[in-house]
Write a protein that holds these residues in place. Structure first.
Motif, PDB file in Angstrom:
ATOM      1  N   GLU A 254      -0.235 -11.981 -37.811  1.00 47.98           N
ATOM      2  CA  GLU A 254       1.150 -12.325 -37.499  1.00 47.98           C
ATOM      3  C   GLU A 254       1.563 -13.590 -38.242  1.00 47.98           C
ATOM      4  N   ARG A 255       0.716 -14.597 -38.219  1.00 48.64           N
ATOM      5  CA  ARG A 255       1.041 -15.839 -38.928  1.00 48.64           C
ATOM      6  C   ARG A 255       1.208 -15.589 -40.424  1.00 48.64           C
ATOM      7  N   MET A 256       0.285 -14.816 -41.013  1.00 50.53           N
ATOM      8  CA  MET A 256       0.369 -14.531 -42.443  1.00 50.53           C
ATOM      9  C   MET A 256       1.627 -13.735 -42.768  1.00 50.53           C
ATOM     10  N   GLY A 257       1.900 -12.702 -41.985  1.00 51.07           N
ATOM     11  CA  GLY A 257       3.057 -11.868 -42.264  1.00 51.07           C
ATOM     12  C   GLY A 257       4.358 -12.640 -42.215  1.00 51.07           C
ATOM     13  N   ILE A 258       4.494 -13.490 -41.224  1.00 47.96           N
ATOM     14  CA  ILE A 258       5.727 -14.273 -41.089  1.00 47.96           C
ATOM     15  C   ILE A 258       5.849 -15.284 -42.220  1.00 47.96           C
ATOM     16  N   SER A 259       4.728 -15.866 -42.633  1.00 50.77           N
ATOM     17  CA  SER A 259       4.780 -16.856 -43.721  1.00 50.77           C
ATOM     18  C   SER A 259       5.144 -16.227 -45.058  1.00 50.77           C
ATOM     19  N   LEU A 260       4.942 -14.915 -45.196  1.00 51.37           N
ATOM     20  CA  LEU A 260       5.220 -14.231 -46.460  1.00 51.37           C
ATOM     21  C   LEU A 260       6.594 -13.558 -46.491  1.00 51.37           C
ATOM     22  N   LEU A 261       7.365 -13.736 -45.433  1.00 52.74           N
ATOM     23  CA  LEU A 261       8.687 -13.119 -45.381  1.00 52.74           C
ATOM     24  C   LEU A 261       9.755 -14.003 -46.027  1.00 52.74           C
ATOM     25  N   LYS A 262      10.718 -13.340 -46.661  1.00 53.67           N
ATOM     26  CA  LYS A 262      11.923 -14.024 -47.117  1.00 53.67           C
ATOM     27  C   LYS A 262      12.796 -14.334 -45.900  1.00 53.67           C
ATOM     28  N   ARG A 263      13.674 -15.298 -46.021  1.00 55.99           N
ATOM     29  CA  ARG A 263      14.659 -15.540 -44.972  1.00 55.99           C
ATOM     30  C   ARG A 263      15.522 -14.294 -44.828  1.00 55.99           C
ATOM     31  N   GLY A 264      15.784 -13.907 -43.588  1.00 53.53           N
ATOM     32  CA  GLY A 264      16.539 -12.686 -43.338  1.00 53.53           C
ATOM     33  C   GLY A 264      15.666 -11.443 -43.277  1.00 53.53           C
ATOM     34  N   GLY A 265      14.353 -11.616 -43.512  1.00 53.82           N
ATOM     35  CA  GLY A 265      13.441 -10.482 -43.487  1.00 53.82           C
ATOM     36  C   GLY A 265      13.061 -10.058 -42.084  1.00 53.82           C
ATOM     37  N   GLN A 300      12.520 -18.152 -31.494  1.00 48.70           N
ATOM     38  CA  GLN A 300      11.681 -19.130 -32.171  1.00 48.70           C
ATOM     39  C   GLN A 300      11.627 -18.879 -33.675  1.00 48.70           C
ATOM     40  N   TYR A 301      11.336 -17.639 -34.061  1.00 46.76           N
ATOM     41  CA  TYR A 301      11.185 -17.331 -35.488  1.00 46.76           C
ATOM     42  C   TYR A 301      12.534 -17.271 -36.208  1.00 46.76           C
ATOM     43  N   ARG A 302      13.589 -16.914 -35.504  1.00 49.65           N
ATOM     44  CA  ARG A 302      14.918 -16.917 -36.123  1.00 49.65           C
ATOM     45  C   ARG A 302      15.323 -18.347 -36.461  1.00 49.65           C
ATOM     46  N   TYR A 303      14.965 -19.275 -35.561  1.00 48.98           N
ATOM     47  CA  TYR A 303      15.326 -20.684 -35.786  1.00 48.98           C
ATOM     48  C   TYR A 303      14.407 -21.335 -36.813  1.00 48.98           C
ATOM     49  N   SER A 304      13.081 -21.095 -36.714  1.00 50.18           N
ATOM     50  CA  SER A 304      12.133 -21.810 -37.572  1.00 50.18           C
ATOM     51  C   SER A 304      11.981 -21.198 -38.962  1.00 50.18           C
ATOM     52  N   HIS A 305      12.117 -19.861 -39.078  1.00 45.87           N
ATOM     53  CA  HIS A 305      11.877 -19.197 -40.357  1.00 45.87           C
ATOM     54  C   HIS A 305      13.071 -18.371 -40.851  1.00 45.87           C
ATOM     55  N   GLY A 306      14.059 -18.193 -40.006  1.00 45.18           N
ATOM     56  CA  GLY A 306      15.210 -17.387 -40.423  1.00 45.18           C
ATOM     57  C   GLY A 306      14.884 -15.913 -40.571  1.00 45.18           C
ATOM     58  N   ILE A 307      13.938 -15.415 -39.747  1.00 49.22           N
ATOM     59  CA  ILE A 307      13.535 -14.013 -39.852  1.00 49.22           C
ATOM     60  C   ILE A 307      13.718 -13.307 -38.500  1.00 49.22           C
ATOM     61  N   GLU A 308      13.689 -11.977 -38.549  1.00 49.41           N
ATOM     62  CA  GLU A 308      13.806 -11.164 -37.342  1.00 49.41           C
ATOM     63  C   GLU A 308      12.412 -10.683 -36.932  1.00 49.41           C
ATOM     64  N   TYR A 309      12.104 -10.781 -35.642  1.00 50.73           N
ATOM     65  CA  TYR A 309      10.778 -10.455 -35.110  1.00 50.73           C
ATOM     66  C   TYR A 309      10.904  -9.298 -34.123  1.00 50.73           C
ATOM     67  N   TRP A 310      10.039  -8.261 -34.277  1.00 49.56           N
ATOM     68  CA  TRP A 310      10.158  -7.069 -33.441  1.00 49.56           C
ATOM     69  C   TRP A 310       8.795  -6.547 -32.999  1.00 49.56           C
ATOM     70  N   TRP A 311       8.767  -6.019 -31.773  1.00 51.57           N
ATOM     71  CA  TRP A 311       7.656  -5.163 -31.348  1.00 51.57           C
ATOM     72  C   TRP A 311       8.086  -3.740 -31.660  1.00 51.57           C
ATOM     73  N   ASN A 312       7.246  -2.998 -32.341  1.00 46.49           N
ATOM     74  CA  ASN A 312       7.639  -1.671 -32.813  1.00 46.49           C
ATOM     75  C   ASN A 312       6.874  -0.576 -32.071  1.00 46.49           C
ATOM     76  N   TYR A 313       7.615   0.438 -31.617  1.00 43.86           N
ATOM     77  CA  TYR A 313       7.025   1.595 -30.941  1.00 43.86           C
ATOM     78  C   TYR A 313       7.623   2.874 -31.514  1.00 43.86           C
ATOM     79  N   MET A 314       6.869   3.964 -31.424  1.00 43.72           N
ATOM     80  CA  MET A 314       7.382   5.255 -31.873  1.00 43.72           C
ATOM     81  C   MET A 314       8.474   5.748 -30.929  1.00 43.72           C
ATOM     82  N   ARG A 315       9.499   6.351 -31.486  1.00 37.97           N
ATOM     83  CA  ARG A 315      10.545   7.014 -30.720  1.00 37.97           C
ATOM     84  C   ARG A 315      10.878   8.333 -31.406  1.00 37.97           C
TER      85      ARG A 315
END
Length: 367
Positions: A254-265, A300-315
């Motif tokens: 999770e830490r690695m993935g968020i650090s590698l995202l562009k803002r708005g990602g 937290q992540y929207r403010y600190s990194h400018g990214i969107e954070y989601w828990w993903n499930y099948m639908r």
């Protein structure tokens, strides 16, 4: 043992004539074989029963004669007690999400599928009556015509994994041509499906995986595959990404993935905490608590990194399943099957997955 009741299904055409639906007669199954989960535990708790009742069809439901069903990680986790707060009051359960087979009967509002048609699809993660059975019941929008070029075994390995990836990349991140996508854990069924979906969408795809998966992943169109067992993935992966799908979902990824995202990602993890928190505290306390945890992380992540954070499930997603079918038919999306078992050997199949004797997809065939 299976019992059949034959019914003539007729409708009035409005001009005094009678029109027959489908073949005029449909086999309505009242009992069938199924694998039951009477309690949580290891593979030994699974019970193969010869005479399990088949519920009546609702108007939008389809009765499917199963020919092959695949084993997903969700199945083995549910068997061990994952989602206990939801499922324990509903025991015994029938596990299983994926299916490939033929339409045996349809509810009276079903329009897109017909008796005898070969279909494939997947149930919602919270379904109580799963697909480890001769005759499974799915909603019309959970099924699509089976790709003609695939066997039932091959087709049954695809829907749940591919729809999980579809929901993350297409419904949540809304990936577009030219974007950069990172899949953490590209060697599994969901990760490999995500790679193929992103490549088909015209994205530039990178992934982390074990060394044994690299050649298969690169052949599927990924531009970079990093062996996490021998390289520092965070150093090896170049640049930043528009979307990250994390199929591993531990704090380091999770830490690695968020650090590698562009803002708005978009960062999407398959390991959301909703089930584990509700199992620990019960539905009344756990569900609001899990919602609060997710909202806190999102803010937290929207403010600190400018990214969107989601828990993903099948639908269920009818549009997604039909696109998955089209890509599979064209040879652009597959989930390799490592081993098959007869469904009567369900305990052996689950034990093999538990002990990681078979790293890839396992499918059970139903004669």
């Amino acid at each position: 043992m299976m019992r059949f009741v034959w019914r003539r299904i007729e409708i009035s055409s409005g001009d005094g004539e009678i029109s027959k639906l489908g073949f005029g007669k449909r086999g309505i199954v009242t009992s069938c074989r199924a694998v039951l989960l009477p309690r949580f535990g290891g593979p030994e708790v699974l019970e193969f029963h010869e005479n399990v009742a088949v519920p009546d069809l609702k108007p939008n439901h389809v009765l499917v004669r199963a020919r092959a069903v695949s084993i997903n990680p969700l199945d083995t986790r549910m068997r061990s007690g994952y989602g206990r707060s939801i499922f324990e009051p509903l025991l015994p359960l029938i596990l299983g999400r994926d299916i490939s087979g033929e339409v045996a009967a349809v509810g009276n509002s079903v329009k897109s599928l017909t008796f005898g048609q070969e279909v494939f699809g997947a149930l919602h993660p919270t379904a109580v009556r799963g697909t480890y059975t001769d005759y499974a019941i799915l909603a019309e929008d959970e099924l699509a015509p089976k790709p003609a070029s695939l066997s039932h075994v091959e087709a049954s390995a695809i829907p749940f994994a591919a729809l999980t990836a579809w929901r993350a990349l297409k419904s949540t991140a809304r990936i577009r041509v030219g974007q950069r996508v990172l899949v953490i854990g590209g060697g599994g069924a969901v990760g490999f499906s995500a790679i193929q979906l992103a490549v088909a969408a015209g994205c530039h795809v990178s992934t982390t995986c074990g060394g044994e998966s690299i050649s298969r992943i690169l052949a599927a169109g990924a531009e970079q595959a990093v062996d996490y067992t021998s390289e520092d993935a965070e150093i090896a992966l170049k640049g930043h990404f528009d979307a990250v799908l994390d199929t591993i979902g531990v704090p380091d990824t999770e830490r690695m993935g968020i650090s590698l995202l562009k803002r708005g990602g978009h960062y999407m993890t398959l390991q959301g905490e909703a089930a584990s928190v509700t199992d620990r505290y019960g539905l009344a306390i756990g569900l609001p608590m899990a919602t609060a945890i997710l909202l806190k992380k999102q803010m937290q992540y929207r403010y600190s990194h400018g990214i969107e954070y989601w828990w993903n499930y099948m639908r269920a997603d009818a549009e997604g399943l039909h696109e998955i079918r089209r890509l599979s038919e064209a040879g652009k999306l597959q989930v390799p099957v490592d081993k098959t078992f007869p469904i009567s050997q369900v305990r052996e199949a689950h034990e093999a997955k538990d002990r990681r004797r078979i790293p890839g997809k396992v499918v059970m065939e139903i004669d």
